[in-house]
Scaffold this motif. Structure first.
Motif, short mmCIF file in Angstrom:
data_model
loop_
_atom_site.label_atom_id
_atom_site.label_comp_id
_atom_site.label_asym_id
_atom_site.label_seq_id
_atom_site.Cartn_x
_atom_site.Cartn_y
_atom_site.Cartn_z
N UNK A 62 18.59 -21.33 66.60
CA UNK A 62 19.49 -22.48 66.69
C UNK A 62 18.96 -23.50 67.68
N UNK A 63 18.43 -23.04 68.81
CA UNK A 63 17.95 -23.95 69.85
C UNK A 63 16.78 -24.81 69.38
N UNK A 64 16.02 -24.33 68.42
CA UNK A 64 14.83 -25.06 67.98
C UNK A 64 15.12 -26.09 66.90
N UNK A 65 16.34 -26.11 66.38
CA UNK A 65 16.67 -27.01 65.29
C UNK A 65 17.46 -28.20 65.83
N UNK A 66 16.95 -29.39 65.57
CA UNK A 66 17.56 -30.58 66.13
C UNK A 66 18.91 -30.89 65.51
N UNK A 67 19.03 -30.68 64.22
CA UNK A 67 20.25 -31.04 63.51
C UNK A 67 20.76 -29.85 62.70
N UNK A 68 21.96 -29.42 63.00
CA UNK A 68 22.63 -28.37 62.25
C UNK A 68 24.06 -28.81 61.98
N UNK A 69 24.52 -28.60 60.76
CA UNK A 69 25.87 -28.98 60.41
C UNK A 69 26.60 -27.79 59.79
N UNK A 70 27.83 -27.51 60.20
CA UNK A 70 28.61 -26.47 59.51
C UNK A 70 28.99 -26.94 58.12
N UNK A 71 28.72 -26.13 57.14
CA UNK A 71 28.97 -26.53 55.75
C UNK A 71 29.94 -25.62 55.02
N UNK A 84 30.42 -18.84 60.10
CA UNK A 84 30.09 -20.23 59.79
C UNK A 84 28.70 -20.28 59.15
N UNK A 85 28.59 -21.02 58.08
CA UNK A 85 27.29 -21.27 57.47
C UNK A 85 26.82 -22.64 57.94
N UNK A 86 25.70 -22.65 58.65
CA UNK A 86 25.13 -23.88 59.18
C UNK A 86 23.98 -24.34 58.30
N UNK A 87 23.83 -25.64 58.15
CA UNK A 87 22.77 -26.19 57.31
C UNK A 87 21.85 -27.06 58.13
N UNK A 88 20.56 -26.96 57.85
CA UNK A 88 19.56 -27.79 58.50
C UNK A 88 18.30 -27.80 57.68
N UNK A 89 17.19 -28.09 58.33
CA UNK A 89 15.90 -28.06 57.65
C UNK A 89 14.87 -27.35 58.52
N UNK A 90 13.94 -26.71 57.86
CA UNK A 90 12.87 -26.05 58.60
C UNK A 90 12.13 -27.08 59.43
N UNK A 91 11.79 -26.75 60.68
CA UNK A 91 11.17 -27.77 61.54
C UNK A 91 9.78 -28.22 61.12
N UNK A 93 8.63 -28.40 57.78
CA UNK A 93 8.56 -28.99 56.45
C UNK A 93 9.97 -29.27 55.95
N UNK A 94 10.10 -29.73 54.73
CA UNK A 94 11.38 -30.24 54.25
C UNK A 94 12.29 -29.18 53.63
N UNK A 95 11.93 -27.92 53.72
CA UNK A 95 12.73 -26.89 53.07
C UNK A 95 14.11 -26.79 53.72
N UNK A 96 15.18 -26.90 52.94
CA UNK A 96 16.53 -26.73 53.47
C UNK A 96 16.75 -25.31 53.97
N UNK A 97 17.57 -25.20 55.01
CA UNK A 97 17.73 -23.93 55.71
C UNK A 97 19.22 -23.68 55.96
N UNK A 98 19.66 -22.48 55.62
CA UNK A 98 21.01 -22.04 55.98
C UNK A 98 20.89 -20.99 57.08
N UNK A 99 21.78 -21.07 58.07
CA UNK A 99 21.85 -20.06 59.12
C UNK A 99 23.23 -19.42 59.12
#
Length: 506
Positions: A62-71, A84-91, A93-99
């Motif tokens: 979580x600390x390494x990802x600039x933008x995360x949004x609860x979805x 909570x399912x958080x959404x962002x992108x791999x730092x 490349x453009x691959x979408x990421x769920x946490x």
């Protein structure tokens, strides 16, 4: 909000794929799985597929990802709290990421599987059951996401219950499962099965039961539409009692549903011609520029900066599987050559760690050891060494030998698994053809390793043109992810076709 973070480009018309992994580089890494989980989705996306990645929300990720949004907010059965399912992108490349954000389960610093004392977290079964439950829910459709995968691709035991949870759901996606190392199976006792409140029908020889215990990885194998492991040779090896870890019979029964697909490496990250982490960049036509990397590595590990010395390297876990004890066994013979140096980075068995540290103190001009793992240092070791040691007793795929090939660092490896699939042995015939890329030895013992090392020393000192040929042939070998990703697409399509056939009959 979710649309802005995680939507795919509108021109993507390929497969919808959810790749599930318990780790991904650079967010969290304990081994090669993290590299694969980062590189394969990117390669699939390059091929035009709508691929997304899901991992647990470890604090350091979580600390390494600039933008995360609860979805989405989920409540898996039996969970101690909402997720909570958080959404962002791999730092990278453009691959979408769920946490999967469940602090009671994943909010722990350090290693994702073990505590500071080196013991498995006692609630690992609950933690990774929760992870699998969330993956399964996404597979069945979470309205808030406005996206549903056609394929769920699980990796290793931490995702193995996902297919078991989904297998009897008629609306489920196709299920693909990759074994990265069959020796790690997620095996727990019957009381754990009861504690997890899994469907009783799963406790059977055709389900999760494995010698009166439950096996997460068996769930992935039994209930997936397609199963693979990470090299063709390892796929054959695990169908034998020697390497099958008790599951060889089951894997043989899968027939054509089981295959080996060789991992690739990401040349955007591992390329000496463009690597920002090494002192001097170089390529197959500028091998003389490798020398400054060697000098810098010798300095970093406190070794004499002797150009004539041959520097051997090792990066990996300090455990018996990796054959580190064989390296220790040949040290007296190896160090008898005054121009030999050895640098090692890794951690693992406490006794092996101590033995390596003791050896480095006894031979400070020939051995340098770093206990632990540092990604930047790994790049410098690959660039600075002349040869790389991988005497693994078994190796499902291995990545370091491929990094070594790319960096012109000649691999010396045991003929097993992915090592056998990626290194071309320096026989006289292969050397004459210019196709040899490294040295292989056939028996997992110190004498066999020493025979290969002695041959390597002779080539390096007495036949520099042949050694240079080895370096250049390895650097020119194509071990990129693109061709491996295409094989995964074929695997997905086979799983989808079978799933559609079953659905049409039903």
């Amino acid at each position: 909000m979710e649309q802005s973070v995680i939507s795919s480009p509108p021109d993507r018309a390929g497969l919808r794929i959810l790749i599930a992994s318990s780790e991904v580089h650079p967010l969290v890494k304990t081994g090669g799985l993290a590299d694969v989980a980062a590189s394969l989705p990117a390669a699939l996306r390059e091929l035009g597929h709508d691929v997304r990645l899901i991992i647990p929300a470890y604090p350091r990720a979580v600390k390494q990802l600039a933008t995360l949004e609860p979805v989405a907010t989920l409540r898996p059965p039996g969970a101690r709290a909402t997720v909570q399912l958080l959404a962002g992108r791999h730092p990278d490349h453009a691959v979408p990421l769920y946490l999967v954000d469940a602090p009671e389960y994943f909010g722990r610093e350090g290693n994702p599987y073990i505590d500071v004392s080196g013991r498995d977290w006692g609630d690992n079964p609950e933690r990774f059951l929760l992870f699998c439950q969330v993956i399964a829910q996404i597979g069945l459709g979470v309205p808030a996401l406005d996206w549903r995968p056609e394929i769920i691709h699980g990796n290793d035991w931490q995702t193995g219950l996902t297919p078991a949870l989904l297998h009897d759901r008629p609306e489920r996606p196709a299920l693909v499962f990759t074994i990265h190392n069959l020796a790690y199976q997620g095996v727990f006792d019957r009381a754990t099965f009861e504690r997890l409140r899994l469907p009783p029908a799963l406790w059977s020889l055709t389900g999760l039961e494995f010698h009166q215990r439950m096996s997460f990885i068996k769930g992935g194998i039994v209930f997936s539409d397609r199963v693979n492991t990470v090299s063709p040779t390892y796929a054959e090896e695990v169908k034998t009692p020697r390497f099958g870890c008790g599951l060889d019979g089951l894997l043989r029964q899968l027939g054509t549903r089981f295959q080996g697909i060789l991992n690739g490496i990401d040349y955007r990250t591992w390329d000496p011609a463009a690597d920002p982490l090494i002192p001097q960049r170089y390529g197959p036509e500028t091998l003389e520029l490798k020398a400054p990397n060697k000098r810098a590595l010798q300095l970093e590990f406190g070794l004499p900066q002797t150009p004539r010395a041959i520097v051997f390297g090792y990066i990996g876990r300090l455990v018996e599987q990796k054959g580190v004890d064989l390296i220790l066994a040949v040290l007296p013979r190896l160090l008898a050559h005054p121009d030999v140096q050895l640098v090692m980075q890794g951690s693992g068995d406490a006794q092996i760690e101590q033995a390596m540290l003791d050896a480095s103190r006894a031979h400070p001009d020939q051995i340098g050891v770093h206990i632990g793992y540092d990604e930047d240092r790994a790049h410098r070791i690959e660039a600075g060494c002349d040869a790389f040691l991988m005497p693994s007793r078994f190796e499902p795929c291995g990545l370091n030998q491929m990094y070594s090939l790319r960096y012109g660092t000649v691999p010396i490896v045991h003929r097993t698994g992915g090592l056998a699939d990626t290194v071309v042995n320096a026989t006289p015939e292969r050397l004459a053809e210019g196709t040899a890329t490294g040295l292989l030895f056939d028996h997992s013992n110190a004498d066999s390793l020493w025979h290969a090392l002695r041959y390597g020393l002779r080539l390096y000192r007495d036949h520099p043109d042949q050694w240079r040929s080895l370096m250049q042939a390895g650097m020119r070998q194509d071990l990129s992810w693109e061709q491996s990703a295409r094989r995964y697409v074929a695997l997905y399509e086979g799983a989808l076709a079978e799933r559609r056939d079953i659905s049409s009959v039903a």
